[in-house]
Design a protein around this motif. Structure first.
Motif, PDB file in Angstrom:
ATOM      1  N   GLY A  34      37.023  -8.375  33.029  1.00 15.43           N
ATOM      2  CA  GLY A  34      37.094  -8.298  31.710  1.00 15.43           C
ATOM      3  C   GLY A  34      37.551  -9.422  30.736  1.00 15.43           C
ATOM      4  N   ARG A  50      46.108 -10.647  29.144  1.00 12.08           N
ATOM      5  CA  ARG A  50      44.227  -8.931  28.982  1.00 12.08           C
ATOM      6  C   ARG A  50      44.496  -8.632  27.618  1.00 12.08           C
ATOM      7  N   VAL A  51      42.944  -9.113  27.272  1.00 14.07           N
ATOM      8  CA  VAL A  51      42.290  -8.435  25.766  1.00 14.07           C
ATOM      9  C   VAL A  51      41.165  -7.592  26.053  1.00 14.07           C
ATOM     10  N   ASP A  52      41.899  -6.808  25.081  1.00 10.13           N
ATOM     11  CA  ASP A  52      40.705  -5.266  25.060  1.00 10.13           C
ATOM     12  C   ASP A  52      39.757  -6.424  23.692  1.00 10.13           C
ATOM     13  N   PRO A  53      38.513  -6.557  24.464  1.00 10.12           N
ATOM     14  CA  PRO A  53      37.107  -6.879  24.092  1.00 10.12           C
ATOM     15  C   PRO A  53      36.559  -6.070  22.758  1.00 10.12           C
ATOM     16  N   GLN A  54      37.106  -4.992  22.194  1.00  8.18           N
ATOM     17  CA  GLN A  54      36.555  -4.323  20.562  1.00  8.18           C
ATOM     18  C   GLN A  54      38.038  -4.433  20.265  1.00  8.18           C
ATOM     19  N   THR A  55      39.076  -4.941  20.278  1.00 11.86           N
ATOM     20  CA  THR A  55      39.885  -4.980  19.191  1.00 11.86           C
ATOM     21  C   THR A  55      40.563  -6.290  18.783  1.00 11.86           C
ATOM     22  N   GLU A 100      43.472  -6.700  21.174  1.00 11.62           N
ATOM     23  CA  GLU A 100      44.614  -6.039  20.393  1.00 11.62           C
ATOM     24  C   GLU A 100      44.920  -7.461  22.142  1.00 11.62           C
ATOM     25  N   LEU A 141      46.690  -6.304  25.583  1.00 13.37           N
ATOM     26  CA  LEU A 141      47.210  -5.020  26.619  1.00 13.37           C
ATOM     27  C   LEU A 141      47.733  -5.659  27.351  1.00 13.37           C
TER      28      LEU A 141
END
Length: 436
Positions: free
Chosen positions: A313, A331-336, A338, A340
């Motif tokens: 990801g 690690r980054v949330d691709p939607q928000t 944020e 992780l």
């Protein structure tokens, strides 16, 4: 084995079975697979070239015949006049005085240019015979190839190739992630732009999408060029322009699932820009991340925050004051956008030339200049690291962007105004149970 050209085919190499019952398999993944070395394909290409040559010869012959025919038609009246004069002279030789004889000579002189035209007709007749023989030979060759290929027509063969390619992709997916053991020599795709910049393809889209994105410069830029295919990028044609609402900083941008992730200029804000809607979907601050050349790579260039994508990801690589300038992997949330989870690698970012992620492992080069090598690896799955010694040929002596594309399994670089890719060699360990 390392591939020197993106035109090489897919290959998988396996060693003997290990004592613990596992199969050790090394896979080399090139840019794309072709069947260019197939003997039948080579013969068919040669036949197509012959057909093209014959077609060109026929066009020239047709043009020349049309031109000569027009000339013959224009001289037809002269020939009729000369014929009538000769008949009169034959019937009454007494009428042939000096004046009449001179007129006959003048008419004959006007017809002299017809002689080379007739000679050309003779040559063209021989050419037609030769072309007929070529066509006869081509027909025989095509029949021979058809008999050798048996019952398979072209469409059926194409379907078989697509099926084999799908099975090969499935095989590579089963191989899964691996450890980087080698990097090929550089393959220069294009020389364009300034000394610094970034270019990329989407790291998630289906393989049918071959768009290329191009961002020249390392700060305050807003113009992103989108090329339809790699060939269009090479020739500089067929592109559209996106004007970002916020300027970028650095060269650590990445395209993931149709969106551009980049660092907003003079801030530690991550921006997600959607190409199709031409709008910012979300933006979020990376808490504590340095920016504005506080903790860049060794080459500077506002490279404080570097986004990257691998098989796991979206990631962000940066540094905070709290960890004393060492590289942080998040690690980054691709939607928000944020965060992780984060890891402190312990490696000083200012000592790193560039870095990239493969299969959850951060690989770091020790310089952006000539003589660089992949010197450090941090494994997020075990929160451990090791020093490596993987040669990395820095052909143009100044790398300002280095990213891994998990869909194509190649490294993209911007090297002193050159857009370059590298093939990678991954070491895989897979279980022998289950089909490879």
């Amino acid at each position: 084995t390392l591939f020197q050209s993106p035109d090489e085919g897919w290959q998988v190499y396996t060693s003997a079975q290990a004592p613990d019952g596992k199969c050790l398999c090394t896979a080399v993944i090139p840019v794309q697979g072709t069947c260019s070395r197939d003997l039948r394909s080579h013969q068919l290409r040669q036949l197509m070239e012959k057909v093209q040559n014959i077609s060109q010869s026929m066009e020239v012959l047709d043009l020349r015949t049309y031109r000569d025919l027009q000339y013959v038609r224009n001289t037809e009246s002269l020939m009729k006049g000369l014929d009538s004069r000769l008949k009169v002279a034959a019937e009454s030789q007494k009428s042939l005085n000096a004046k009449s004889f001179q007129e006959l000579k003048d008419k004959m002189t006007e017809l002299l240019p017809l002689l080379p035209v007739l000679d050309q007709y003779k040559s063209d007749t021989r050419l037609i015979v030769h072309l007929k023989e070529e066509v006869r030979n081509l027909s025989g060759s095509l029949l021979a190839i058809q008999e050798e290929m048996g019952a398979y027509d072209y469409e059926e063969l194409q379907q078989r190739v697509l099926m084999l390619e799908a099975r090969l992709h499935a095989c590579m997916q089963k191989l899964g992630c691996g450890k980087l053991t080698g990097v090929s020599n550089p393959i220069t795709i294009r020389a364009s732009g300034s000394r610094f910049g970034s270019w990329m393809t989407d790291t998630m889209t289906p393989s049918a999408d071959t768009r290329v994105w191009y961002m020249d410069g390392y700060y305050k830029g807003r113009r992103v060029l989108e090329f339809r295919t790699l060939n269009d990028f090479v020739t500089g044609q067929n592109f559209v322009q996106h004007l970002l609402p916020h300027p970028w900083a650095g060269t650590g941008h990445v395209v993931f699932n149709g969106s551009l992730y980049y660092n907003k200029y003079q801030s530690n804000i991550a921006v997600k820009y959607h190409f199709r809607s031409r709008s910012v979907l979300v933006q979020r601050s990376l808490a504590g991340a340095g920016y504005n050349n506080t903790f860049p790579y060794s080459w500077g260039g506002f490279s404080d925050i570097d986004f990257m994508v691998d098989e796991n990801g979206l990631w962000a690589v940066y540094t905070t004051n709290q960890n004393a300038g060492n590289i942080v992997v998040s690690r980054v949330d691709p939607q928000t956008l944020e965060v992780l989870r984060s890891w402190d690698t312990g490696y000083p970012k200012r000592s790193a030339g560039e870095s990239f992620m493969i299969c959850g492992t951060l690989y770091v080069t020790n310089s952006h200049l000539a003589g660089a090598k992949i010197y450090f690896a941090y494994y997020t799955n075990t929160s451990s690291y090791e020093y490596t010694d993987i040669p990395f040929h820095n052909q143009y002596s100044h790398i300002s962007m280095l990213d891994y594309n998990p869909r194509e399994r190649v490294l993209y670089t911007w090297n002193n105004g050159h857009q370059v890719i590298y093939n990678v060699t991954l070491f895989h360990v897979i279980k022998t149970s289950g089909e490879l």
